[in-house]
Design an enzyme around this catalytic site. Structure first.
Site, short mmCIF file in Angstrom:
data_model
loop_
_atom_site.label_atom_id
_atom_site.label_comp_id
_atom_site.label_asym_id
_atom_site.label_seq_id
_atom_site.Cartn_x
_atom_site.Cartn_y
_atom_site.Cartn_z
N ASP A 149 46.87 35.92 39.63
CA ASP A 149 46.88 37.13 38.79
C ASP A 149 48.15 37.98 38.81
OD1 ASP A 149 44.29 36.21 38.56
OD2 ASP A 149 43.34 37.99 39.39
N GLU A 162 31.45 39.41 37.10
CA GLU A 162 32.70 39.67 37.80
C GLU A 162 33.17 38.36 38.40
OE1 GLU A 162 35.67 40.83 38.18
OE2 GLU A 162 34.87 42.84 38.29
N ALA A 186 45.58 40.88 43.77
CA ALA A 186 45.94 41.79 44.82
C ALA A 186 45.30 41.32 46.13
CB ALA A 186 45.48 43.21 44.50
N HIS A 215 41.59 46.53 31.99
CA HIS A 215 42.81 45.82 32.39
C HIS A 215 42.68 44.34 32.05
CE1 HIS A 215 40.05 45.21 35.77
NE2 HIS A 215 40.72 44.10 36.01
N LYS A 240 39.83 33.54 34.56
CA LYS A 240 38.60 33.95 35.24
C LYS A 240 38.13 35.30 34.74
CE LYS A 240 41.09 35.69 39.30
NZ LYS A 240 40.74 37.07 39.14
N SER A 290 33.32 45.25 34.64
CA SER A 290 34.11 45.90 35.69
C SER A 290 34.80 47.18 35.20
CB SER A 290 35.17 44.94 36.24
OG SER A 290 36.19 44.70 35.29
N HIS A 344 39.80 39.18 30.71
CA HIS A 344 38.58 39.93 30.41
C HIS A 344 38.32 40.12 28.92
CE1 HIS A 344 38.10 40.94 34.58
NE2 HIS A 344 39.15 41.73 34.64
N ASP A 396 43.19 37.08 35.29
CA ASP A 396 42.04 37.80 34.76
C ASP A 396 42.17 37.71 33.25
OD1 ASP A 396 40.69 38.67 37.00
OD2 ASP A 396 41.26 40.77 36.82
N CYS A 425 41.42 39.95 44.56
CA CYS A 425 41.41 38.57 44.05
C CYS A 425 42.03 37.57 45.02
CB CYS A 425 42.06 38.52 42.67
SG CYS A 425 41.08 39.45 41.45
#
Length: 180
Positions: free
Chosen positions: A8, A101, A129, A69, A94, A58, A52, A50, A133
């Protein structure tokens, strides 16, 4: 065989992003070095992101804890501009379902099966981070039987609480993960 997982390293997690990690962009150079080394050695490289939907659970407005985000297709979801993405790298998206989540690269992605198919048994994990993740990817990798090394100079923490990153590193160490 060994593989590199880059977790990520997206614009929204770097300085100026919607969910910026302090010094998140400082992971780019060490990750680029590792990517080039793995590429030269003919070893697998996996980049996660990510990805999304706009209505992801989330997000605060949907009852989650985070600001919106890494919304699929937006500049914030793109990889950091200076991140080297080898042409041979495998991309894993993901957290693509609105109601699920996925902090770990192994949640709902089929990554573990693919790694086993190509005889990977050892992982080097980097990215953002540390306390979310990266940690969850590491924990799942260990549970799945992979030997795991984390490159300390190539991770950074969100640190919602000031010691979250340090706590995550200690948790990973307690699982037998090598921190280098």
């Amino acid at each position: 065989m060994k593989a590199l997982i880059v977790v990520d390293v997206q614009n929204d997690f770097c300085p100026g992003g919607a969910l910026a990690v302090t010094d998140g962009d400082k992971v780019v150079d060490p990750i680029n070095e590792l990517s080039k080394q793995f590429e030269a050695d003919g070893l697998p490289i996996i980049f996660t992101r990510d990805w999304h939907p706009v209505n992801h659970l989330s997000f605060k407005e949907n009852g989650g804890v985070w600001p919106p985000h890494c919304i699929a297709g937006t500049p914030g979801a793109a990889f950091h501009t200076n991140l080297y993405f080898p042409s041979v790298a495998f991309l894993v998206s993901k957290a693509t379902e609105p109601d699920m989540e996925a902090y770990s690269a192994f949640q709902g992605t089929g990554l573990a099966s693919w790694l086993r198919q190509i005889d990977v048994d050892e992982l080097v994990i980097t990215g953002l981070a540390t306390d979310y993740c990266v940690k969850n990817t590491v924990i799942d990798a260990v549970k799945l039987g992979f030997k795991v090394t984390v490159a300390l100079n190539a991770i950074r923490a969100v640190n919602v609480n000031p010691t979250d990153g340090e706590t995550a590193i200690n948790e990973m160490k307690s699982l037998g993960v090598q921190i280098v």
